[in-house]
Design a protein around this motif. Structure first.
Motif, mmCIF file in Angstrom:
data_model
loop_
_atom_site.group_PDB
_atom_site.id
_atom_site.type_symbol
_atom_site.label_atom_id
_atom_site.label_comp_id
_atom_site.label_asym_id
_atom_site.label_seq_id
_atom_site.Cartn_x
_atom_site.Cartn_y
_atom_site.Cartn_z
ATOM 1 N N THR A 1 4.786 -5.802 -3.544
ATOM 2 C CA THR A 1 5.582 -6.340 -2.455
ATOM 3 C C THR A 1 6.328 -5.197 -1.781
ATOM 4 O O THR A 1 6.806 -4.279 -2.439
ATOM 5 C CB THR A 1 6.573 -7.391 -2.989
ATOM 6 O OG1 THR A 1 5.837 -8.341 -3.773
ATOM 7 C CG2 THR A 1 7.256 -8.119 -1.868
ATOM 8 N N LEU A 2 6.460 -5.279 -0.464
ATOM 9 C CA LEU A 2 7.024 -4.197 0.326
ATOM 10 C C LEU A 2 8.459 -3.851 -0.073
ATOM 11 O O LEU A 2 8.789 -2.677 -0.241
ATOM 12 C CB LEU A 2 6.972 -4.575 1.812
ATOM 13 C CG LEU A 2 7.531 -3.568 2.797
ATOM 14 C CD1 LEU A 2 6.758 -2.260 2.719
ATOM 15 C CD2 LEU A 2 7.489 -4.134 4.203
ATOM 16 N N GLY A 3 9.313 -4.837 -0.274
ATOM 17 C CA GLY A 3 10.724 -4.582 -0.575
ATOM 18 C C GLY A 3 10.955 -3.839 -1.881
ATOM 19 O O GLY A 3 11.547 -2.758 -1.893
ATOM 20 N N LYS B 1 -2.827 -2.156 1.439
ATOM 21 C CA LYS B 1 -2.871 -3.286 0.503
ATOM 22 C C LYS B 1 -1.480 -3.794 0.114
ATOM 23 O O LYS B 1 -1.376 -4.647 -0.752
ATOM 24 C CB LYS B 1 -3.637 -2.887 -0.759
ATOM 25 C CG LYS B 1 -5.090 -2.553 -0.475
ATOM 26 C CD LYS B 1 -5.800 -2.130 -1.733
ATOM 27 C CE LYS B 1 -7.223 -1.704 -1.424
ATOM 28 N NZ LYS B 1 -7.898 -1.184 -2.612
ATOM 29 N N VAL B 2 -0.433 -3.275 0.746
ATOM 30 C CA VAL B 2 0.920 -3.738 0.437
ATOM 31 C C VAL B 2 1.090 -5.151 0.995
ATOM 32 O O VAL B 2 0.509 -5.500 2.030
ATOM 33 C CB VAL B 2 1.996 -2.771 0.990
ATOM 34 C CG1 VAL B 2 2.080 -2.847 2.492
ATOM 35 C CG2 VAL B 2 3.349 -3.039 0.374
ATOM 36 N N GLU C 1 -0.213 -6.612 13.543
ATOM 37 C CA GLU C 1 -0.733 -5.593 14.458
ATOM 38 C C GLU C 1 -0.494 -4.194 13.903
ATOM 39 O O GLU C 1 -1.372 -3.337 13.948
ATOM 40 C CB GLU C 1 -0.054 -5.711 15.829
ATOM 41 C CG GLU C 1 -0.332 -7.012 16.557
ATOM 42 C CD GLU C 1 0.571 -7.193 17.759
ATOM 43 O OE1 GLU C 1 1.356 -6.259 18.083
ATOM 44 O OE2 GLU C 1 0.517 -8.267 18.371
ATOM 45 N N ARG C 2 0.700 -3.973 13.378
ATOM 46 C CA ARG C 2 1.017 -2.654 12.827
ATOM 47 C C ARG C 2 0.207 -2.377 11.572
ATOM 48 O O ARG C 2 -0.185 -1.243 11.317
ATOM 49 C CB ARG C 2 2.510 -2.544 12.531
ATOM 50 C CG ARG C 2 2.894 -1.136 12.126
ATOM 51 C CD ARG C 2 4.353 -0.936 11.974
ATOM 52 N NE ARG C 2 4.950 -0.639 13.261
ATOM 53 C CZ ARG C 2 6.178 -0.161 13.398
ATOM 54 N NH1 ARG C 2 6.924 0.052 12.358
ATOM 55 N NH2 ARG C 2 6.660 0.076 14.592
ATOM 56 N N ILE D 1 4.571 0.992 8.155
ATOM 57 C CA ILE D 1 5.289 -0.163 7.613
ATOM 58 C C ILE D 1 6.121 0.267 6.415
ATOM 59 O O ILE D 1 7.308 -0.052 6.313
ATOM 60 C CB ILE D 1 4.290 -1.278 7.231
ATOM 61 C CG1 ILE D 1 3.689 -1.859 8.507
ATOM 62 C CG2 ILE D 1 4.963 -2.356 6.398
ATOM 63 C CD1 ILE D 1 2.623 -2.884 8.272
ATOM 64 N N ILE D 2 5.522 1.012 5.511
ATOM 65 C CA ILE D 2 6.258 1.482 4.329
ATOM 66 C C ILE D 2 7.310 2.497 4.740
ATOM 67 O O ILE D 2 8.448 2.452 4.264
ATOM 68 C CB ILE D 2 5.281 2.070 3.291
ATOM 69 C CG1 ILE D 2 4.346 0.972 2.787
ATOM 70 C CG2 ILE D 2 6.039 2.705 2.134
ATOM 71 C CD1 ILE D 2 3.278 1.444 1.841
#
Length: 167
Positions: A21-23, A61-62, A91-92, A100-101
């Motif tokens: 997960t991103l956070g 893959k995040v 889109e990003r 994004i990361i």
């Protein structure tokens, strides 16, 4: 802290973003970049001596939780009248999954002069391949545990040899 050279040594860490997960991933990255994971007395918010290098692979893959994949929006402005640019998460993710990361980690770092220096030590790659594979000393698995590589011992031995040669 018998050997300050080893204490302040910048290590290379590898994190795979696949199925994470991103956070929580961004929190772990920000902690490594600032050096808060090091022993007590090493980290200082006023200087950038303790932070390490972080290599993130599989950025495409995040994942995100809930409806963020459809609802999250990234804004930037060109500083010209009417220059607001809006880009959705999906889109990003198709164009630049590394950004994004990077933007998530940037938001978790302190907003001061050291932020750009810390972000310069963050290396993000969309796929599995990265040119820093030989430098990596520690790898993190999905559960967050550390898997030390054999190169850590090699770094320690090299520093000890350098210090023995100076004596």
């Amino acid at each position: 802290m018998s050997n300050p050279a080893l204490t302040f040594q910048r290590h290379w860490h590898h994190l795979s973003a696949s199925s994470q997960t991103l956070g929580p991933l961004s929190v772990r990255i920000a902690t490594l970049l600032m050096g808060k994971h090091k022993p007590r007395g090493i980290y200082s918010p006023a200087n950038d001596q303790a932070g390490d290098y972080v290599v993130v692979t599989n950025a495409e893959k995040v994942g995100v939780t809930g409806k963020k994949a459809e609802q999250k929006v990234y804004y930037r402005h060109s500083m010209y009248p009417g220059g607001l640019k809006v880009e959705r998460y999906q889109e990003r993710m198709e164009k630049k999954p590394e950004e994004i990361i990077r933007s998530a980690v940037s938001g978790m770092l302190p907003k001061n002069k050291l932020r750009d220096r810390r972000l310069a030590r963050l290396k993000i790659f969309a796929g599995e391949e990265n040119p820093f594979a030989a430098n990596i000393a520690r790898r993190y698995d999905v559960s967050g545990g550390v898997q030390s590589s054999a190169s850590v011992q090699g770094v320690v031995d090299a520093i000890k040899e350098q210090q023995a040669g100076k004596s």
